[in-house]
Structure formats: structure tokens, C-alpha cells
Design an enzyme around this catalytic site. Sequence first.
Site, short mmCIF file in Angstrom:
data_model
loop_
_atom_site.label_atom_id
_atom_site.label_comp_id
_atom_site.label_asym_id
_atom_site.label_seq_id
_atom_site.Cartn_x
_atom_site.Cartn_y
_atom_site.Cartn_z
N ARG A 82 -44.40 33.30 23.06
CA ARG A 82 -43.89 33.39 24.44
C ARG A 82 -43.10 34.69 24.58
NH1 ARG A 82 -44.46 27.99 23.30
NH2 ARG A 82 -46.07 27.13 24.68
N PHE A 111 -33.70 24.03 20.00
CA PHE A 111 -32.63 24.99 20.29
C PHE A 111 -32.94 25.83 21.53
CE2 PHE A 111 -30.62 25.23 15.76
CZ PHE A 111 -30.31 23.90 15.86
N TRP A 125 -38.15 27.57 20.84
CA TRP A 125 -39.25 27.96 21.74
C TRP A 125 -38.69 29.04 22.65
CZ3 TRP A 125 -43.75 26.18 20.20
CH2 TRP A 125 -43.79 25.00 19.47
N THR A 126 -39.51 30.05 22.96
CA THR A 126 -38.90 31.26 23.51
C THR A 126 -39.36 31.61 24.93
OG1 THR A 126 -40.55 32.63 22.41
CG2 THR A 126 -38.49 32.22 21.22
N GLU A 127 -39.75 30.62 25.72
CA GLU A 127 -40.11 30.93 27.11
C GLU A 127 -39.02 31.74 27.79
OE1 GLU A 127 -40.61 27.99 25.68
OE2 GLU A 127 -42.44 27.03 26.42
N HIS A 151 -53.33 25.05 23.51
CA HIS A 151 -52.49 26.26 23.49
C HIS A 151 -53.28 27.44 22.94
CE1 HIS A 151 -48.73 24.53 24.88
NE2 HIS A 151 -48.87 23.52 24.04
N GLU A 191 -50.14 18.84 22.61
CA GLU A 191 -50.38 19.13 24.02
C GLU A 191 -51.77 19.72 24.29
OE1 GLU A 191 -45.88 19.95 25.58
OE2 GLU A 191 -46.89 21.66 24.68
N TRP A 228 -41.96 15.54 16.92
CA TRP A 228 -41.18 16.30 17.90
C TRP A 228 -40.89 15.54 19.17
CZ3 TRP A 228 -42.53 18.23 22.85
CH2 TRP A 228 -43.86 18.04 23.24
N ASP A 240 -50.36 31.20 20.72
CA ASP A 240 -50.20 30.26 21.84
C ASP A 240 -50.90 30.86 23.05
OD1 ASP A 240 -49.12 28.20 23.64
OD2 ASP A 240 -47.79 27.77 21.98
C1 ACM Z 1 -44.03 21.14 21.20
O1 ACM Z 1 -42.86 21.26 21.57
N1 ACM Z 1 -45.02 21.20 22.08
C2 ACM Z 1 -44.37 20.93 19.81
#
Ligand code: ACM
Length: 753
Positions: free
Chosen positions: A158, A413, A462-464, A258, A321, A387, A187
Amino acid sequence: MKKKPLLFCLAILINGLVLNAQVFNILPYPNKLEIGKGYFDLNTTIQIVNTIKDPMVTPTIGILKEHLKSFTQLNPKKVNASFEISIDPAITNNEGYTLQVAPNKIVLKGNSPIGIFYGVQTFLQLTEQFKKSKNIPAVYIQDAPALSYRGLMLDVSRHFFPIDFVKKLVDIMAVQKMNNLHIHLTDDQGWRIEIKKYPKLTEVGGYRNGTIIGKFPGEGNTNQRYGGFYTQAELKDLVSYAATKFINIVPEIEMPGHASAAIAAYPALSTFESEKKVQETWGVFEDVFSPTEYTFNFLQDVLDEVLAIFPSPVIHIGGDECPKEAWKRSAFCQDLMKQKGIKDEHALQSYFIQRIEKYINSKGRQIIGWDEILEGGLAPNAKVMSWRGEAGGIEAAKQHHDVIMTPIDYCYFNFYQSTNPKDSIAWGGFLPLSKVYNYNPMPKGLNELDATYIKGIQANLWTEYVTNVKLAEYMLFPRSIAFAEVAWTKQKPGFDHFVKRLVPYLSQLKANDIHYSTQLFDIKIKSKLNEQKTGFTLQATGVASPAELIYEMSGKPLTIQSPKLVAPLTVSTSANISIGALFENTVVNEVHAEFTMNKATTATVINTTTPDPAYNQSGAQGWCNGIIGSTNRFNDGEWLGFNGKPFETIMQFNKTESLQNVALHFFQSKGSWVYLPKTVEILSSMDGVNFTLVAKQANFEKAKDGKFTLNIATPVAQAKYLKIIAQCLDKIPAGNAGAGSPAWLFIDEVMVN
Ligand code: ACM
């Protein structure tokens, strides 16, 4: 009788916790620590005596020598003290060590070079703490980790982070005795690993033509090309660098979902007819890998190159997902399912993962995947990262598959961490430091044997919304330090003890140019109505020593000269109050409370529905405590959250009142499943039993995200009681995040005039 060494006489030890004034600032805290007698004088000449032949210990000795140079002369001819390093087979855990610090003598023993490395890390922390006095109190430490997998994940798709930053992360992880860095390399928004056989993966898949601006669904697009990738040489170098610090790099190649970036580079990987592109926004995309022989050959080729770079015993294959719509529409997929007797698309995903597992197993490695790989049947040797909660991990452990716990509520985080409105834009949720620290990785409901399959824990970034390295550091620190203690220390000494050790460590983070969050100094304001019901007492708490509280009334900005807040404030009219935390001569945090006095703040609440425990920090009556919730955050500790349930309350006024207006504050953040109410009803009564409807409002669908003030005219001449019912939207509409699930309802101050 053999005399007990004097060294241990002063230890007061209960369950591994030292009940003694001296706190050793070791992070993560060792599993056993006994204080001895006397001191080791660092201002001396030390000889390092290493009897370990294994070359893996050499870099550790180098680190130790380099560090000791600043205190002492390392001069073997003029020896006053020794630092002895050896292997002790009696230490059963391969990462375990014992460290004895005594006058003129330090003895470090490990089961392997890993234990020696960790023992040195502990010793370095001791020297840091006692560098001023140059005297380390005698101490005996016996240490080994609670969990064998102690991980951190960085999403580099991301947003992309330079390899030097990844190495910096490795450095700090090692200090914290973490041992697995999982990099999410591919991704929808970017493919970040050079694959020689498929150069378009990085030429095309490594770049997107823009990025959404602001919080999803966003306020436009940057229209700027963004991207980057790691060369194989860089990744190999990273792997060897991390190995000297006993950190394994777990690569993740996402499949079958993804996958937009790969598909944009090689469209034949998909069954989907739409335009192919590297995605510029966040979310889940329908265009996924098609289970064709072309795709499997492609993935096997990619994996061949991945396996050659990363010696990791586990290879992450994603698995999360993956929408099944494209497979449902695809004649090829439907034929394949008939041919192979695959009953549905979940089973087709299982078929996909099992083929990949077979290939990876044939190369002597194991697969690990997100917990969706349980759906449709787990591949025979797969390990699971749980998760979406703990359920996937529990299920996999019961099936005797290894599990890494990474439940979203404790381990993500990318969630907000601070109640400070200046906290950066984040994905959603609220994960403060104390919640990370208090996470218990061992889920309830597993028998002794099943519990042995819980191998570790991992925190994920996760870095969105993490656009640069400074922000990544901010999201990771100090939460990852608390997380490391969860992974390492079997009986944590408690959050207050942790904070005592953490505060001095903050200056080391600063010295290492690591930008950390100051949420440790988040201020909590509690208001209490006085007995005469004429005003409120405001109490500010939550700031860890040595930070001090300061304040300003009537909207004046806070400065280091602002008055110190030493006693609760009294408020009897509506006011704007700012309270700040002063640490190392800087205002590190502040809260601004818009305070209101009205008929609701002085009423008696008779009955009110209970907010969800995750969003109830201001208390069940937070909605009439005089403090109006933040304009840009629903997770500021003030707003109350109800999931799929109504907010309903009855208030009793002190005397018969005539009413003109009820103002209610709600919050909407559709991407985080937070919606305005379906309906709001106001009812009045003189006896508290028979209520008459005064007003009802609905149809807020067109409202924008953010704070929403609903003013309802209530022309009532006489009321002793007022009932308010705000119904939660029971199903999130199709096409939105969380579609079909119950929405969240957030309410804060209700003002009656
Ligand atoms: C995830 O947060 N989709 C693994």
C-alpha cells in the site's frame, strides 16, 4: 553444607517479580530476575572470554566489544574484570540464556548463539540504565521466551518503504527479542519484489497511477505515479543482515485474492473481463487469480525465485479476502469444479491453496496463510495466522495445525492508538498501548495439547494510511515494545511496571531517530456533577510520570508556560478548556474539551442502554457529562458506541421544565461501519410511565461522514421526564464495507434546552 552465593541473598522474588525499589529497565522484562549484592564497575578493564566456537556468535561479540569500548578499556594484559561467554546445555530453550552480573565478573550462558545474542541485548540495556554511575547492580537473570514466534508484519504494497528502513526495523526488533519480520510484498496496490522471469511484475505491477486522498472512500486522487520495489540483491542482503540478529524474514506472496498488481502486469492470470490496473484505492477487489495451469505455472516460477531469496521455513501465501464472484461467473472455473468434484468456490480456494502447498512442501518448506484458508478445508500441513479474531486460531489448533495469533483487536497497529485529535489518520479501531500490553495470546477453550499449537503472535502494520517512514515508526512505537513483552515474558509484571521501564527508553528511541507516539501521555478527562447540581468538577488523569499536566481556560492555546494543573477544575458555565501534558519541556499531548451545561447535564438518568465495552470509556452516562466528543474522531474516548443496538435513555429533571430543543450529536464513518441512526424519537412524560411522542426524525442517508448534529424542536410546555430512542441501522447497505452486518451507532453529548 555448600554456602549459597552472597549474590542472591537480597532477592525478594514472588512469581518472578522483584518486589524491590530497584526497577531494571529491561524490555521485554526477563522471566526471572534476582537482585544480588554489590556492583559491577563498568569503569574498569574487561577481558571478554568466549569459549563458543560457532561463528554465529561472532557478530554478537562484535556488538558487545563495540558497546563496552565507550565505558572501559578492553585490555587483556591488565585485567580487573571478566565477561565470560559459554554454551550451557542445561538451558533447555534454544533462545534461553542466563546472565550473572557480579562484582568484577559477568557470566553469560546460552543454549545456543541465539541465547547469547539475547543475553547481550539484556546486558546492553543494563549498561544504558546505569551508564551515568557506571555501576551495574549485581543481578542474576534467567530468561527464555514464552513464545517461539514473535513477529511483526510490514505491508510494503500500500505504501513502499526503503530497504534501509526495513533494516532499521530489524535493528529494533532484535533489541526487543522479536524474531520474525513478515513482509507483505504483493497486493492490489503494488508488487514489490523483483522476479527475473516476469519483469513486468515490477515494471507494471510495481507502480500505480495515483492514490486516493484522505480516508476511504476518499476525497479525490493524487493522479501521481507511485511505487517502487526491492531488487533480489537488496532482499538477499536484508535476509543476511537480519540473520546476524536472529531474525527470520517471512515473505508473503498474496494469492488467490489481492492480486490486481500481478494481474495488471500479466492479465492472463485472471478470468475477469474488466480493465486491469494497479489499484489506486483501498479495499477488496473482485479480480483475482484464476485457477488455471497458466496461473499455477506462473506462481511456481515466482515461488522458485522467492524460495531462493528467503530461507524462511514458512512462506506466507496470503489467502485472505478472496471474493468468489469472478469464479462464480467463469465458465472455466465452473467446469473445473465439476471435473474435480469441487463442491463450491470456497472448496475451489482450498484446491488452489493445496496445490500451492504441495509445491512449497516439495521444496522442503511449509505454507502459512491468513485464517480464511480454513474455509473449504485446511491444506494438510498449513500453518494459520488468525487475524479475524481468535476463532480461526482456535479451530486450527484443535485440528493440530501450528497457529500464529494476530487477532485484529489486539494486533493491528494500523488502528488508532491515541485519543489526541492530532493522532494521524488511521484505518479505524482503537488499540492503545495498554490494550496491546494486556493482550493474552493464549485463547480460552483449548486443552493442554491443543494449546501447544499456538506458536506465537504477530503485530501487523497495514499501510493504507501510513505514507512514510516517520508515520510507520509512529504507528509501531511504542506499541511494538509492549507487544514484544507479550510475546517474550511469561508473567508480565503489569502495565504500570512496563511504563516505568518504557519512559526512560523513549529517549533512546529519540536518540536513534525513531519517531514514536506520545499516547502514553494521553489525557483522560472525567467530569462529575456536584451535589448541588450547579456545576462540574473536571479531573484529568492518565498521564504517566514524569510528564506534568498544564491547562488553559477559554480557548487560549497551551504553551510550556501554561499553569500546572494540580487540583481538579470546577466548571459552572459552558466553557472551552484545554489540558496538556508537558514532557521534557515540550507539550506532547493536549485535549480540548468543549464543555456544556444544559438541562440534560443536571438531570438524573433513570435508565440507559449499555454501550459496547470497546467504546464506553466516558462511562454509561458519557452522553450527558458536559463534554462534547471530538469533531473528527469517534474513538476519542468520549463518544459511546453501540453495535446493532439502540441508544435509549430516560432522564428525570429536577423540576417540571418547559423544553424547546434537543440537540444530539452522532458520528458517521461508513468505511469503519459507523452509521447515523435509522430513527430518533423524543418522548416526554410527567409521571415517568406514560410517554407522549414529541418528535421523530429519520432519513439521514444523505449525510456526510463526520460529526453530525441533529437539532430537534421540542415544543413541550411541561415535562418531568424525557425519553430518547436512537435506533441503530440493523444492516449496512450493499456496496459498503461491512455490507449486511449490523452498523455501529456513535452518540455523544445530548443537550436539552
Ligand atoms: C488481513 O487483514 N486482510 C489479513
